[in-house]
Design a protein around this motif. Structure first.
Motif, short mmCIF file in Angstrom:
data_model
loop_
_atom_site.label_atom_id
_atom_site.label_comp_id
_atom_site.label_asym_id
_atom_site.label_seq_id
_atom_site.Cartn_x
_atom_site.Cartn_y
_atom_site.Cartn_z
N ASN A 180 7.89 13.91 -7.88
CA ASN A 180 8.75 13.35 -6.85
C ASN A 180 8.25 12.02 -6.31
OD1 ASN A 180 10.48 15.53 -7.02
ND2 ASN A 180 9.21 16.73 -5.60
N SER A 181 7.16 11.53 -6.91
CA SER A 181 6.58 10.30 -6.41
C SER A 181 7.55 9.14 -6.61
CB SER A 181 5.28 10.01 -7.15
OG SER A 181 4.82 8.74 -6.80
N LEU A 182 7.75 8.38 -5.53
CA LEU A 182 8.61 7.20 -5.62
C LEU A 182 7.92 6.10 -6.42
CD1 LEU A 182 9.80 7.05 -1.90
CD2 LEU A 182 11.10 7.90 -3.86
N GLU A 183 6.62 6.08 -6.30
CA GLU A 183 5.86 5.00 -6.91
C GLU A 183 4.55 5.60 -7.40
OE1 GLU A 183 5.44 1.40 -4.35
OE2 GLU A 183 3.48 1.25 -5.27
N PRO A 184 4.55 6.14 -8.60
CA PRO A 184 3.37 6.90 -9.05
C PRO A 184 2.13 6.01 -9.24
CG PRO A 184 5.29 7.26 -10.47
CD PRO A 184 5.62 6.10 -9.59
N HIS A 185 1.03 6.51 -8.71
CA HIS A 185 -0.26 5.87 -8.97
C HIS A 185 -1.26 7.01 -9.20
CE1 HIS A 185 0.91 1.78 -7.98
NE2 HIS A 185 1.49 2.22 -6.87
N ASP A 186 -1.44 7.36 -10.46
CA ASP A 186 -2.28 8.52 -10.76
C ASP A 186 -3.73 8.29 -10.35
OD1 ASP A 186 -0.20 9.95 -11.67
OD2 ASP A 186 -0.47 9.42 -13.80
N ASN A 187 -4.09 7.01 -10.21
CA ASN A 187 -5.49 6.74 -9.85
C ASN A 187 -5.75 6.88 -8.36
OD1 ASN A 187 -3.86 4.53 -9.24
ND2 ASN A 187 -5.54 3.07 -9.46
N PHE A 188 -4.76 7.26 -7.59
CA PHE A 188 -4.99 7.38 -6.15
C PHE A 188 -6.03 8.47 -5.88
CE2 PHE A 188 -4.44 9.11 -1.96
CZ PHE A 188 -4.37 7.96 -1.18
N ASN A 189 -6.94 8.16 -4.96
CA ASN A 189 -7.84 9.21 -4.49
C ASN A 189 -8.11 9.00 -3.01
OD1 ASN A 189 -10.28 7.54 -4.04
ND2 ASN A 189 -10.12 7.24 -6.26
N ASP A 190 -8.78 9.96 -2.38
CA ASP A 190 -8.91 9.93 -0.92
C ASP A 190 -9.68 8.72 -0.40
OD1 ASP A 190 -7.35 12.09 -0.75
OD2 ASP A 190 -8.95 13.54 -0.28
N ASN A 191 -10.53 8.13 -1.26
CA ASN A 191 -11.24 6.92 -0.81
C ASN A 191 -10.27 5.79 -0.49
OD1 ASN A 191 -13.81 7.98 -1.06
ND2 ASN A 191 -13.95 7.42 -3.24
N ARG A 209 0.83 -1.19 0.00
CA ARG A 209 0.00 0.00 0.00
C ARG A 209 0.88 1.26 0.00
NH1 ARG A 209 -4.99 -0.46 -1.84
NH2 ARG A 209 -6.39 1.08 -0.93
N SER A 210 2.09 1.15 0.51
CA SER A 210 2.94 2.33 0.68
C SER A 210 3.66 2.68 -0.62
CB SER A 210 3.98 2.05 1.76
OG SER A 210 5.01 1.23 1.23
N ASP A 211 4.41 3.78 -0.57
CA ASP A 211 5.20 4.17 -1.73
C ASP A 211 6.60 3.58 -1.68
OD1 ASP A 211 5.97 5.62 0.47
OD2 ASP A 211 6.27 7.51 -0.62
N MET A 212 6.86 2.74 -0.68
CA MET A 212 8.20 2.17 -0.54
C MET A 212 8.32 0.77 -1.14
SD MET A 212 10.40 4.18 0.92
CE MET A 212 11.62 3.29 1.90
N VAL A 213 7.21 0.10 -1.30
CA VAL A 213 7.26 -1.27 -1.83
C VAL A 213 6.30 -1.38 -3.01
CG1 VAL A 213 6.99 -3.72 -1.29
CG2 VAL A 213 7.75 -2.14 0.49
N ASP A 214 6.84 -1.78 -4.13
CA ASP A 214 6.06 -1.92 -5.35
C ASP A 214 5.98 -3.40 -5.71
OD1 ASP A 214 4.66 -1.21 -7.59
OD2 ASP A 214 6.37 -0.36 -8.68
N ILE A 215 5.15 -3.72 -6.70
CA ILE A 215 5.10 -5.09 -7.20
C ILE A 215 6.28 -5.30 -8.14
CG2 ILE A 215 3.86 -6.65 -8.74
CD1 ILE A 215 2.49 -6.67 -6.17
#
Lengths: 500, 1114
Positions: free
Chosen positions: A464-475, A70-76
């Motif tokens: 500056n995103s380490l792991e970009p996810h443009d689809n992120f939203n507050d939900n 879930r974090s920006d530190m670990v990707d698939i």
């Protein structure tokens, strides 16, 4: 031949075999009725909760991996991995997600064990109140931890505060509002603070400081800064009495063979190498999940940080070399990450480098996973203190303790990272969060920071995103409640926003 | 009957049982020594002394009988009992004595070969004298017990053990003899010149044949229920590991499938479909009256009766719902010792191979996925893994049996050795067994007997059908199919080469050689019975039985395998001890009141089981050499385990059969079962059934129809149960948890189960309507049945709200239906010197889930654990069959330029295309069946049904003179199968080998295909792409046999010699591309048997065999 004699023998046989009432008297099966007779029996239920958290369903894979991805530190890394993991990582998970549907029931099973322990402790006769309260405190601590995780991931949730003997009576209960869940968590921890012992024989069992640390975290999450600061501060002030200190060598924190009795650990989830029970208990898979595919360690390359995590991390930081690996043995020959057969990226090293006794792909390890360690508490104190205007020199002192330790290497001290000083309140806040990201890297802490500080739009979007996810939203700060639970009990509706 | 009824007497159970065991062995020894083999010149060599005063002739006969093996056969009317003798013979032969004694009475005598002495009246002027001869079957085997009567008189005789008979007092002129014997066709023959040898032909469907049913037997013509019978000769048509294997294709309504082709593995047997979802649907086996008994080898079995309808099975109450298989072992018959030697040798090969890519095709395929994938790897000459792992296997099967006996003592003794070398290297199976049946007539009213069976099996197994492999647990077959053909068996250093592509799996040769798995089982089954006739019509039978199984399993993973490498070897051993005790007591009363024929049976039985188990495991050994025999020498001691489970079953049962005017048959069965497995409020269950049959052909209005030899209508209805609740399932439980504090495992528990005080049996209500039609003296015989079963109160693990801390609770919810038709047609197509008979059986079964908890679908996944991410592959849905496959509908591949559906997994040309069939929801949130323009989980549907439309077996026997030819075909039609084997190979991710289907994969130059492009990004998805038509037709057996002429063999002192050659599984016609359409992944009995049907993964292939055999009768 004497027929009468034979016939009477047969009749006696008939009669004796007829002697049965068909009641089952199981041997080797524990009946709940009358189970709790001594404090050791209550401890057995507590250990049940610990053991079932040290499980593939919880800290061994499903829950811890969820937090990491879930974090920006670990990707698939390996995109061929099951979609449930990709979906968690990519903010595409839904109410059917296989991670959620595994750790949700596990969480409540552990809560059930804690509730059973509480009921058991309350039912004990001929026991002094101090012992009783210590047992109850320990169970309430565990319960608080489990609910704290659930409420942060799901918001409003069913709150079960009693031992359940008739599960069907719960068929149509409603969710407990988030605020009420937090109140219960705080009550549990306040009780635990009061009644837990100052030290414990094992880090897998909480002590007073563990309850203070978690309570600090709860208040931090709720942005109740003063309380957060006060609780963290208590731990710092009582570190000596609580037998707590920073470990000198950062690497030792991730060396499973040196975990037992580790002074920096305030409370851990304890695995033991190569032994395990049924249903995933004792199965630690963080090693293979983060290990390098196609190399001697036989990892699966599932949780692999993005290149940016590696590249943005200052090479001078000893913690980077402990936390990540950029080369691995293949057929006994060290090869750089550029030659890895699959995920040609540096990988996480914290769980694979020193797993202690373990399987050949670093499964079933000896790790004790720190839920709270002292460095975390120091940084919580610094963060909360900053919000309420505690003197900067005190707060800098907390951060600098962490940094000083980070400078220690087996080859003599580094001069990086430098001590902090003279930052503004805002800059200090950012610094502490960054410090937490690196100090606690890959330890399933980062997502909590992102979610409580609402950093998602910042860290998953933009240059500056380490792991970009443009689809992120507050939900996405909450996960979807498992659909099968909603189906069984429609009173749990509505689903969390964004998941319909 | 409440649980607190009083015990009779005191508790002797344990000590008595020990005593019984001791008694049994003594008795066995005693019986064996008394049952001697008789000499031929006995009457010459035996000297007798008879010294009697004022004795009747009969007294003298009895004295002789007491002293010797002679038996007298005489008609009381012949002997004048008023004649009294004073005799004093010393050391004289029987002839010398009789010459004197009978001279006084005026009677004659004949001493037959079997020491039977037949007394006949002296000739007088009106009488021709005697007729004598021999009764044999078509093979020349003497028939004992055949009745020979002079037509129109009651004068007759019974044939002796050597088949000879003699009738005295025969009028002059040619007389007609009527010869009859059960199981053979009645014959009339004209005796000329006082001699008549008679050859009886076997009756194909003898109406007088006796059929074994629960607690007794009935004449076939009096049967009201649906019972299929399989005879010994069909069971031993070819060497079979087990009776279940031999049953395949032999009986209508019985479906038998191999669970795995591995030597020694079990079979899945279903009678009229699976009646359960979550409980076992295995039938109950009753061996010589012992419910739950272990099955002796096919060679020791006389006949098998399959009880199918409720009228037949309700007598077994709570265990009858899945049908009952009654096994009757061979017993001795009066006569001289018959010694039989059976020997056969089979050569076996795997039934099929899969077409895999060779080295070059494979290289081409994986480099297409990733051009650099082969960098740095050495490509050797390549390996054909199927060639490395498969070998020519074989079966040796030897049986030596002795049978025979006197009027008072009869015995059957048989020893069998079965030794199978599997078609995969390092897999073997051995079975040694002894069957011993003794019958003793203690007095006119009292018979006792002992059945004893002892068996050792040794299975040297290999890993196949793995549940989850990862890199450490691959099975041989999946490693064979996925293994890179470029990999050598051994690397340059002489170590086993490890797969370098995808996961680093062990190679299959390493798995076969380095993973030891041995299971040794010792079974002893004894059943002691006594039967006492108070009056001829009223009998009490009491049986005491014990079944003991001691098993030991040892496993060792050597340091040469991934799984053993880093842990220094991994060894474990487990043992178990199972004991079942049974006591049955029942009274039978049977009397014919003229038009009314009544038979009543009632009894009580008690059965208990006790299962103990224990195991230990260790890792890190100094050497691999000791396998699991040095666990204490391991440095890492792991998880000991032990357990004890006990069950009890007490039952009252009864049956009444009433026959009116020989035409109207009524049967009522009932059983009242109390089981410890049931919850405390529901300990006792009642299972009644009733049946009616009408022998229409016997009605007077049918008299004109001579061609119709039988016409019987049958109907039955009744309730049976399935008590397959695991023991202790109704109790609340704290489960143990594996938990750690520092370096120690600590005692830990958590609540895992809540009590269900009302948990009870599953009940199956079954209606059966059947008709038996016989034409032309039964030359054409048809049995047809329609049945309908509804099982209610299904045991279901009802999901609980997970927030309760419990996941599920076992409850009785849900129902399921099975209905179908069964036909058995037996015909004698040609009769005469050239004879051709056929048996065809055909059955259909439609299985349907009627009701599920809350009507909700239950989804589940059946894939191997390492094939991660597939999610649900099966669904239980109301109105659909159990085991239905679930997934997306595969629609070929996307072509260049085609718009790719949103949500489709592959977003590129050449990618897998799935159909968008659903997704739009109505106001209630229910799916409407309207496509929504994107692919999502909502587009999954039922994509296959593992249940066949029909199954059949067709057996043809041709005989001419001494030759016989048997052709046996079986088949299954309309069943789908789901292939994880092909899914793993043909998903085309470039991480393992593939089948030659990969050659036709989508490529820019090859777009007209439905095989997708190879792509590393593709995951496994459940879809119709992996569902195949599993229909097949198989030549199960072709056998050619020759019986040497009796005249030839008798010269060398033998009575019969038969040689034969046969082939099994020689040809299978199927569309499935895997090893074998007879698939059964994860379906080995137990509760998952019905849920996991029609799945294929990594199965040990079945074998095709070529057999040579010899049977010698001395």
């Amino acid at each position: 031949m004497n027929k009468i004699k034979i016939f009477s023998i047969l009749l006696i046989v008939l009669g004796t075999f007829a002697c049965t009432d068909l009641t089952e008297e199981p041997v080797g099966v524990l009946a709940p009725e009358g189970f709790f007779k001594t404090p050791a029996d209550v401890e057995a239920a507590l250990f049940g909760a610990y053991g079932h958290m040290a499980s593939e369903r919880y800290w061994g894979r499903k829950f811890s991996l969820t937090l990491m991805l879930r974090s920006d530190m670990v990707d698939i890394g390996n995109r061929g991995t099951p979609s449930r993991r990709r979906h968690i990582n990519d903010f595409q998970s839904d109410a059917f997600n296989g991670m959620t549907t595994a750790f949700w029931p596990n969480s409540y099973q552990n809560i059930s064990a804690a509730n059973a322990a509480i009921a058991g402790a309350e039912s004990l006769e001929n026991i002094d109140e101090e012992t009783r309260n210590a047992l109850i405190a320990e169970a309430r601590f565990v319960r608080a931890f489990l609910y704290f995780n659930l409420v942060r991931l799901f918001g409003d949730i069913p709150y079960i505060g009693e031992a359940v003997t008739d599960p069907e009576s719960l068929n149509s209960i409603s969710k407990t509002p988030k605020a009420e869940v937090y109140t219960n968590i705080k009550d549990d921890l306040e009780f635990a603070k009061q009644h837990l012992p100052i030290t414990q024989g094992s880090n897998a069992r909480p002590k007073k400081a563990s309850a203070y640390a978690m309570l600090a975290d709860v208040h931090l999450t709720l942005e109740e800064w003063q309380n957060a600061y006060d609780n963290a501060k208590w731990v710092i002030q009582n570190a000596g009495a609580s037998d707590i200190a920073l470990e000198q060598d950062y690497q030792v924190l991730f060396d499973a063979s040196k975990h037992d009795g580790q002074k920096e650990h305030l409370w851990v989830i304890d695995f033991m190498g190569q032994v395990n029970g049924g249903g995933g208990d004792g199965d630690d898979l963080l090693g293979p999940l983060t290990g390098v595919r196609g190399t001697d360690m036989q990892g699966w390359g599932v949780g692999v940080p993005s290149m940016a995590v590696y590249e943005t991390w200052d090479d001078r930081d000893y913690r980077k070399s402990v936390a990540m690996l950029d080369e691995a043995l293949k057929d006994g020959v060290m090869i750089p990450y550029t030659e890895f057969s699959n995920e040609k990226r540096p990988h996480i090293a914290k769980f694979t480098r020193f797993p202690g006794v373990a399987d050949q792909n670093n499964r079933y390890t000896d790790h004790n996973y720190a839920i709270y360690r002292y460095a975390d508490v120091l940084l919580m104190a610094a963060e909360a203190g900053n919000e309420v205007g505690v003197s900067m020199s005190e707060l800098e002192g907390y951060v600098n303790q962490v940094r000083e330790r980070a400078r220690w290497t087996p080859d003599g001290p580094n001069d990086f990272p430098e001590n902090v000083s003279g930052l503004s309140k805002d800059a200090f806040r950012d610094m502490v969060l960054e410090e937490r990201r690196l100090e606690l890297s890959f330890e399933a802490k980062r997502w909590w920071d992102i979610s409580r500080r609402k950093l998602g739009n910042e860290v998953f979007k933009g240059p500056n995103s380490l792991e970009p996810h443009d689809n992120f939203n507050d939900n996405q700060y909450l996960l979807a409640l498992p659909q099968d639970e909603l189906d069984r009990n429609p009173n749990l509706l509505p689903q969390n926003p964004g998941y319909n | 009957m409440k649980k607190n009824y009083e015990c009779m007497g005191f508790n002797l159970k344990r000590s008595l049982f020990k005593l019984l065991i001791a008694m049994k062995f003594t008795l066995l020894l005693f019986l064996l020594t008394t049952a001697q083999v008789f000499g031929t010149a006995y009457s010459q060599s035996t000297r007798l002394s008879v010294n009697l005063q004022n004795a009747s002739t009969v007294d003298i006969f009895e004295t002789i009988e007491d002293q010797s093996e002679f038996k007298f056969l005489y008609n009381n009317d012949l002997l004048d009992n008023k004649t009294h003798h004073n005799v004093n013979f010393s050391e004289q032969t029987v002839e010398e004595i009789l010459d004197v004694v009978l001279n006084e009475t005026g009677n004659k005598y004949v001493v037959l070969e079997n020491n039977l002495i037949v007394i006949s009246p002296a000739e007088d002027a009106n009488q021709q004298g005697t007729i004598s001869g021999k009764v044999t079957d078509e093979d020349g085997e003497p028939l004992m017990g055949a009745t020979v009567v002079i037509k129109g008189t009651t004068n007759g005789a019974v044939s002796g053990a050597d088949g000879t008979y003699a009738i005295g007092n025969v009028p002059e002129g040619d007389v007609v003899l009527i010869v009859s014997f059960i199981g053979y066709m009645q014959q009339e023959i004209t005796a000329v010149g006082g001699v008549a040898d008679i050859v009886l032909k076997e009756d194909i469907v003898g109406l007088d044949e006796v059929v074994v049913v629960g607690y007794g037997s009935v004449k076939k013509s009096d049967l009201t229920g649906s019972v299929s019978q399989v005879k010994s000769e069909d069971l031993v048509a070819f060497p079979s590991l087990s009776v279940s294997e031999a049953l395949q294709g032999r009986a209508a309504g019985v479906q038998v499938q191999a669970n795995n082709g591995e030597p020694g593995s079990s079979m899945k047997v279903r009678i009229r479909g699976g009646t359960s979802i979550n409980s076992s649907s295995d039938p109950l086996y009753v061996v010589d009256g012992f419910p739950g008994g272990v099955l002796p080898p096919p060679e020791d079995i006389e006949s098998i009766e399959v009880l199918k309808d409720a009228s037949a099975t309700a007598i077994y109450g709570s265990r009858g719902a899945n049908g009952v298989i009654m096994v009757t072992t061979k017993r001795g018959t009066t006569g001289k010792t018959k010694i039989e030697l059976n020997a056969s040798y089979s050569v076996q090969n795997e039934i099929n191979r899969i077409d895999l890519l060779d080295k070059d095709q494979f290289t081409d395929y994986v480099t297409e996925v990733d051009p650099n994938i082969l960098d740095g790897t050495l490509i050797g000459p390549g390996t054909d893994w199927q060639e490395e792992v498969f070998r020519t296997g074989g079966i040796q099967n030897y049986q030596l049996s002795f049978s025979g006996g006197t009027e008072d003592v009869k015995y059957y003794l048989s020893g069998i050795v079965y030794d199978q070398k599997g078609v995969i290297i390092n897999s073997n199976y051995k079975r040694y067994s002894i069957t011993s049946n003794i019958d003793l007539k203690a007095s006119e009213k009292f018979n006792i007997g002992l059945n004893m069976f002892a068996r050792r099996t040794i299975q040297d197994g290999v890993r196949t059908q793995e549940g989850s492999s990862g890199t450490t647990g691959s099975g041989i077959i999946s490693a064979v199919t996925t293994g890179e053909p470029t990999l050598p068996v051994y690397d340059e250093d002489g170590n086993y080469a490890i797969s370098w592509l995808g996961d680093p799996n062990d190679n299959p040769v390493a798995i076969a050689n380095e993973r030891a798995n041995e299971q040794v089982q010792d079974r002893i089954q004894t059943n002691f019975f006594g039967e006492y006739a108070f009056i001829p019509e009223l009998k009490l039978r009491v049986t005491l039985g014990a079944n003991i199984n001691n098993a030991r399993t040892g496993n060792y993973v050597s340091t040469k395998l991934n799984a053993g490498k880093n842990v220094g070897g991994d060894g474990s051993v487990s043992g178990s001890k199972y004991t079942a005790l049974i006591n049955e007591n029942y009274l039978t009363y049977a009397k014919d009141f003229g038009d009314h024929d009544l038979s009543v049976m009632g009894g009580y039985s008690y059965q208990s089981t006790r299962s103990e188990s224990w195991s230990g495991r260790g890792q890190t050994f100094l050497t691999d050499a000791f396998l699991w025999w040095d666990l204490d020498g391991s440095s890492n001691w792991l998880s000991p385990a032990s357990g004890l489970v006990e069950t009890e079953l007490a039952s009252f049962y009864g049956r009444a059969i009433y026959k009116l005017f020989d035409r109207y048959l009524f049967t009522i069965n009932a059983r009242y079962d109390g089981s410890s497995r049931f919850a405390k409020n529901q300990k006792w269950a009642f299972f009644p059934s009733g049946a009616f049959a009408w022998n229409i052909a016997d009605e007077s209005f049918m008299d004109g129809l001579e061609t119709l030899s039988q016409l019987k209508l049958r109907t039955s209805y009744g309730l049976t149960g399935n008590q397959a609740i695991g023991p202790y399932q109704s109790l609340a439980k704290f489960g143990t948890v594996h938990s750690i504090q520092n370096t120690a495992v600590v005692n830990a528990v958590r609540p895992t189960a809540v009590a269900n005080d009302n948990l009870t049996w599953e009940t199956t209500a079954q209606l059966d309507i059947g008709v038996d039609v016989g034409l032309f003296d039964q030359r054409i015989y048809l049995v047809a049945d329609y049945y309908q079963q509804k099982t209610t109160d299904l045991l279901f693990s009802l999901p609980l709200p997970e927030y309760s801390g419990y996941s599920s609770m076992l409850k009785n919810i849900g129902s399921i239906e099975n209905k179908g038709f069964e036909f058995t047609l037996s015909t004698v197509n040609l009769d005469g010197e050239f004879r051709w008979t056929s048996d065809l059986n055909f059955s259909t079964n439609k299985n349907k889930v009627l009701e599920l908890p809350d009507g909700n679908d239950v989804f589940y996944g059946t894939y191997p654990g390492h094939m991660v991410g597939i999610q649900s592959t099966n669904v239980l849905r109301e109105g659909q069959p159990v085991g239905a496959f679930y997934g997306y509908v595969y629609d070929g591949v996307y072509q260049e330029g085609e718009t790719i559906l949103e949500g489709n997994f592959d977003q590129f040309a050449g990618g897998e295309k799935y159909k968008d069939i659903d997704g739009i929801k109505d106001d209630n949130g229910d799916l409407t069946g309207q496509p929504d323009g994107k692919l999502s989980g909502d587009d999954r549907t039922i994509i296959g049904d593992p249940n066949p439309d029909f199954i059949w077996g067709f057996n043809n026997t041709f005989s001419y003179k001494g030759f016989d030819l048997n052709i046996f075909l079986i088949g299954s039609q309309g069943n789908d199968l789901y292939s994880y084997t092909l899914m793993e190979l043909e998903t085309l991710r470039g991480i393992s080998n593939s089948t030659t289907e990969a050659l036709n994969r989508w490529k820019p130059g090859n777009t007209d295909t439905d095989i997708p492009k190879a792509s590393l990004d593709r995951g496994y998805h459940s879809s119709s792409r992996w569902v195949f038509d599993g229909s097949y037709l198989r030549i199960k057996n072709i056998a050619l046999g020759y019986n040497l002429p009796t005249s030839a063999v008798s010269k060398i002192g033998l009575s019969n010699v038969r040689i034969y050659v046969s082939g099994q599984n020689l040809l299978t016609a199927t569309k499935y591309r895997g090893y074998d359409p007879e698939v059964n992944y994860r379906s080995g009995g137990g509760a998952s048997g019905n849920l996991n049907a029609g799945l294929d993964y990594g199965s040990y292939p079945n074998a095709k065999s070529y057999t040579m055999g010899l049977k010698i009768t001395f």
